[in-house]
Design a protein around this motif. Structure first.
Motif, PDB file in Angstrom:
ATOM      1  N   ILE A  57       0.829  -1.209   0.000  1.00 47.48           N
ATOM      2  CA  ILE A  57       0.000   0.000   0.000  1.00 47.48           C
ATOM      3  C   ILE A  57       0.862   1.257   0.000  1.00 47.48           C
ATOM      4  CG2 ILE A  57      -1.707   1.321   1.332  1.00 47.48           C
ATOM      5  CD1 ILE A  57      -2.733  -1.416   2.375  1.00 47.48           C
ATOM      6  N   GLY A  58       1.958   1.201   0.761  1.00 45.34           N
ATOM      7  CA  GLY A  58       2.798   2.382   0.916  1.00 45.34           C
ATOM      8  C   GLY A  58       3.363   2.922  -0.380  1.00 45.34           C
ATOM      9  N   THR A  59       3.619   2.039  -1.345  1.00 41.88           N
ATOM     10  CA  THR A  59       4.167   2.502  -2.624  1.00 41.88           C
ATOM     11  C   THR A  59       3.173   3.349  -3.399  1.00 41.88           C
ATOM     12  OG1 THR A  59       3.486   0.438  -3.710  1.00 41.88           O
ATOM     13  CG2 THR A  59       5.737   0.533  -2.851  1.00 41.88           C
ATOM     14  N   ASN A  60       1.893   3.248  -3.066  1.00 41.57           N
ATOM     15  CA  ASN A  60       0.855   4.001  -3.764  1.00 41.57           C
ATOM     16  C   ASN A  60       0.312   5.173  -2.938  1.00 41.57           C
ATOM     17  OD1 ASN A  60       0.774   2.224  -6.082  1.00 41.57           O
ATOM     18  ND2 ASN A  60      -0.184   0.725  -4.741  1.00 41.57           N
ATOM     19  N   VAL A  61       0.991   5.453  -1.829  1.00 33.65           N
ATOM     20  CA  VAL A  61       0.578   6.546  -0.952  1.00 33.65           C
ATOM     21  C   VAL A  61       1.635   7.653  -1.018  1.00 33.65           C
ATOM     22  CG1 VAL A  61       0.171   7.200   1.460  1.00 33.65           C
ATOM     23  CG2 VAL A  61      -0.693   5.017   0.602  1.00 33.65           C
ATOM     24  N   PRO A  62       1.243   8.916  -1.166  1.00 37.14           N
ATOM     25  CA  PRO A  62       2.241   9.999  -1.167  1.00 37.14           C
ATOM     26  C   PRO A  62       3.108   9.936   0.087  1.00 37.14           C
ATOM     27  CG  PRO A  62       0.074  10.831  -1.793  1.00 37.14           C
ATOM     28  CD  PRO A  62      -0.133   9.411  -1.336  1.00 37.14           C
ATOM     29  N   ALA A  63       4.374  10.243  -0.053  1.00 37.96           N
ATOM     30  CA  ALA A  63       5.328  10.106   1.049  1.00 37.96           C
ATOM     31  C   ALA A  63       4.863  10.817   2.309  1.00 37.96           C
ATOM     32  CB  ALA A  63       6.699  10.622   0.621  1.00 37.96           C
ATOM     33  N   GLU A  64       4.279  11.995   2.146  1.00 39.99           N
ATOM     34  CA  GLU A  64       3.870  12.773   3.323  1.00 39.99           C
ATOM     35  C   GLU A  64       2.652  12.178   4.036  1.00 39.99           C
ATOM     36  OE1 GLU A  64       1.881  14.578  -0.317  1.00 39.99           O
ATOM     37  OE2 GLU A  64       3.861  13.780   0.222  1.00 39.99           O
ATOM     38  N   SER A  65       1.978  11.247   3.373  1.00 43.16           N
ATOM     39  CA  SER A  65       0.772  10.654   3.961  1.00 43.16           C
ATOM     40  C   SER A  65       1.007   9.240   4.500  1.00 43.16           C
ATOM     41  CB  SER A  65      -0.354  10.621   2.924  1.00 43.16           C
ATOM     42  OG  SER A  65      -0.658  11.924   2.464  1.00 43.16           O
ATOM     43  N   ARG A  66       2.217   8.726   4.374  1.00 37.40           N
ATOM     44  CA  ARG A  66       2.497   7.360   4.820  1.00 37.40           C
ATOM     45  C   ARG A  66       2.575   7.283   6.342  1.00 37.40           C
ATOM     46  NH1 ARG A  66       7.291   6.842   0.398  1.00 37.40           N
ATOM     47  NH2 ARG A  66       5.964   6.374  -1.419  1.00 37.40           N
ATOM     48  N   THR A  67       2.122   6.142   6.854  1.00 37.15           N
ATOM     49  CA  THR A  67       2.332   5.872   8.271  1.00 37.15           C
ATOM     50  C   THR A  67       3.805   5.546   8.481  1.00 37.15           C
ATOM     51  OG1 THR A  67       1.981   3.489   8.059  1.00 37.15           O
ATOM     52  CG2 THR A  67       0.013   4.869   8.397  1.00 37.15           C
ATOM     53  N   PRO A  68       4.301   5.586   9.719  1.00 37.78           N
ATOM     54  CA  PRO A  68       5.698   5.204   9.958  1.00 37.78           C
ATOM     55  C   PRO A  68       6.001   3.792   9.459  1.00 37.78           C
ATOM     56  CG  PRO A  68       4.815   6.332  11.872  1.00 37.78           C
ATOM     57  CD  PRO A  68       3.646   6.114  10.945  1.00 37.78           C
ATOM     58  N   GLU A  69       5.042   2.890   9.610  1.00 42.40           N
ATOM     59  CA  GLU A  69       5.253   1.504   9.150  1.00 42.40           C
ATOM     60  C   GLU A  69       5.339   1.453   7.631  1.00 42.40           C
ATOM     61  OE1 GLU A  69       3.615   1.641  13.146  1.00 42.40           O
ATOM     62  OE2 GLU A  69       2.849   2.483  11.250  1.00 42.40           O
ATOM     63  N   GLN A  70       4.488   2.193   6.965  1.00 44.46           N
ATOM     64  CA  GLN A  70       4.529   2.245   5.504  1.00 44.46           C
ATOM     65  C   GLN A  70       5.830   2.878   5.022  1.00 44.46           C
ATOM     66  OE1 GLN A  70       0.955   4.405   4.612  1.00 44.46           O
ATOM     67  NE2 GLN A  70      -0.337   2.564   4.555  1.00 44.46           N
ATOM     68  N   ALA A  71       6.254   3.928   5.678  1.00 45.35           N
ATOM     69  CA  ALA A  71       7.498   4.607   5.285  1.00 45.35           C
ATOM     70  C   ALA A  71       8.693   3.675   5.398  1.00 45.35           C
ATOM     71  CB  ALA A  71       7.707   5.853   6.151  1.00 45.35           C
ATOM     72  N   ALA A  72       8.748   2.884   6.477  1.00 40.93           N
ATOM     73  CA  ALA A  72       9.864   1.949   6.665  1.00 40.93           C
ATOM     74  C   ALA A  72       9.818   0.846   5.619  1.00 40.93           C
ATOM     75  CB  ALA A  72       9.807   1.353   8.070  1.00 40.93           C
ATOM     76  N   ALA A  73       8.618   0.338   5.330  1.00 41.10           N
ATOM     77  CA  ALA A  73       8.484  -0.738   4.353  1.00 41.10           C
ATOM     78  C   ALA A  73       8.841  -0.254   2.954  1.00 41.10           C
ATOM     79  CB  ALA A  73       7.061  -1.296   4.384  1.00 41.10           C
ATOM     80  N   VAL A  74       8.416   0.954   2.621  1.00 37.58           N
ATOM     81  CA  VAL A  74       8.729   1.517   1.305  1.00 37.58           C
ATOM     82  C   VAL A  74      10.224   1.812   1.189  1.00 37.58           C
ATOM     83  CG1 VAL A  74       8.382   3.499  -0.227  1.00 37.58           C
ATOM     84  CG2 VAL A  74       6.425   2.441   0.917  1.00 37.58           C
ATOM     85  N   ALA A  75      10.844   2.264   2.255  1.00 38.06           N
ATOM     86  CA  ALA A  75      12.284   2.551   2.233  1.00 38.06           C
ATOM     87  C   ALA A  75      13.086   1.299   1.906  1.00 38.06           C
ATOM     88  CB  ALA A  75      12.729   3.132   3.568  1.00 38.06           C
ATOM     89  N   LEU A  76      12.661   0.155   2.465  1.00 41.61           N
ATOM     90  CA  LEU A  76      13.336  -1.099   2.158  1.00 41.61           C
ATOM     91  C   LEU A  76      13.175  -1.456   0.686  1.00 41.61           C
ATOM     92  CD1 LEU A  76      14.821  -3.718   2.933  1.00 41.61           C
ATOM     93  CD2 LEU A  76      12.573  -4.695   3.506  1.00 41.61           C
ATOM     94  N   ARG A  77      11.957  -1.329   0.178  1.00 39.22           N
ATOM     95  CA  ARG A  77      11.724  -1.641  -1.234  1.00 39.22           C
ATOM     96  C   ARG A  77      12.539  -0.718  -2.135  1.00 39.22           C
ATOM     97  NH1 ARG A  77       5.789  -2.988  -3.106  1.00 39.22           N
ATOM     98  NH2 ARG A  77       6.985  -4.512  -4.328  1.00 39.22           N
ATOM     99  N   GLU A  78      12.628   0.548  -1.766  1.00 38.52           N
ATOM    100  CA  GLU A  78      13.428   1.511  -2.529  1.00 38.52           C
ATOM    101  C   GLU A  78      14.898   1.103  -2.544  1.00 38.52           C
ATOM    102  OE1 GLU A  78      12.761   4.384  -4.117  1.00 38.52           O
ATOM    103  OE2 GLU A  78      10.615   4.563  -3.746  1.00 38.52           O
ATOM    104  N   GLU A  79      15.407   0.678  -1.391  1.00 44.77           N
ATOM    105  CA  GLU A  79      16.810   0.276  -1.290  1.00 44.77           C
ATOM    106  C   GLU A  79      17.094  -0.930  -2.190  1.00 44.77           C
ATOM    107  OE1 GLU A  79      19.967  -1.495   2.043  1.00 44.77           O
ATOM    108  OE2 GLU A  79      17.949  -0.873   2.645  1.00 44.77           O
ATOM    109  N   LEU A  80      16.240  -1.948  -2.100  1.00 46.76           N
ATOM    110  CA  LEU A  80      16.465  -3.174  -2.863  1.00 46.76           C
ATOM    111  C   LEU A  80      16.258  -2.949  -4.352  1.00 46.76           C
ATOM    112  CD1 LEU A  80      14.669  -5.658  -0.443  1.00 46.76           C
ATOM    113  CD2 LEU A  80      17.134  -5.367  -0.742  1.00 46.76           C
ATOM    114  N   ALA A  81      15.211  -2.229  -4.713  1.00 43.27           N
ATOM    115  CA  ALA A  81      14.963  -1.944  -6.123  1.00 43.27           C
ATOM    116  C   ALA A  81      16.079  -1.090  -6.702  1.00 43.27           C
ATOM    117  CB  ALA A  81      13.617  -1.249  -6.297  1.00 43.27           C
TER     118      ALA A  81
END
Length: 215
Positions: A57-81
């Motif tokens: 879900i976090g990848t489809n949510v604007p960065a400023e609207s992400r929950t802390p959990e979404q932000a952490a999960a998206v950061a991992l995906r960003e790193e790996l991708a």
């Protein structure tokens, strides 16, 4: 100089054939690119988390609207991708566990396949060459009794080409359990030959890719 992304996923280290063969590839690659970069992930020693709802879900949510959990999960995906996108070539080592790939490798794939970015038509990883060393304890080649049980290389070919549009090449050492399984003693020579051929093929593929990026 070219960058290689090297992924190993076998739960074993000293006795892993897939690790042996990826090491041969990497050694040849590094001999051709002594000033290059290798990004290494050992998914057994440091497994990436499984994909969660927050990561999806976090990848489809604007960065400023992400929950802390979404932000952490998206950061991992960003790193790996990002590691995948920055690599010029990819090397994946995998054993066959229960007819398919280790869950650690599946977790990595789920994290890096981001539809609309790395995944899907025109994705950011499209056309990138990936060499997969897919070791298996028995014989699953064409015409063998267990041909239809092979879901490791078969799955990887489909997901790497169908989702990421990568250029996929396989190196497949077979019968790797022949020296430890008494029931396979008669296959030791065939196993040794397959292992030797895999090392040879890995070195040749590494050299060919190195020349390609040097051109």
């Amino acid at each position: 100089m070219a960058t290689l992304l090297h992924i190993d996923s076998s739960a074993f280290h000293d006795s892993s054939v897939s690790r042996e063969v990826t090491a041969t590839f990497r050694k040849e690659w590094e001999s051709q690119h002594p000033g290059g970069t290798v990004v290494y992930r050992d998914l057994a020693a440091a497994p990436v988390p499984h994909l969660t709802a927050d990561g999806i879900i976090g990848t489809n949510v604007p960065a400023e609207s992400r929950t802390p959990e979404q932000a952490a999960a998206v950061a991992l995906r960003e790193e790996l991708a990002g590691e995948l996108e920055r690599a010029d070539a990819v090397l994946i080592g995998t054993p066959m566990y229960n007819f398919t790939i280790p869950s650690t490798l599946k977790a990595w794939l789920d994290q890096v396949i981001i539809v609309g970015r790395t995944g899907g038509e025109g994705g950011s990883a499209a056309g990138k060459p990936v060499t997969v060393v897919a070791a298996r304890g028995g014989g699953y080649g064409p015409g063998t009794p267990r041909e239809s049980f092979e879901f490791a290389a078969t799955y990887l070919e489909k997901v790497l080409t169908g989702m990421l549009s990568l250029e996929v090449h396989f190196v497949i050492p077979e019968l790797t359990l022949a020296r430890v399984n008494p029931a396979m003693a008669s296959l030791i020579d065939a196993a040794d030959a397959s292992r030797a051929k895999a090392h040879e093929d890995a070195a040749e593929k590494a050299k060919a890719l190195a020349a390609r990026f040097a051109a």
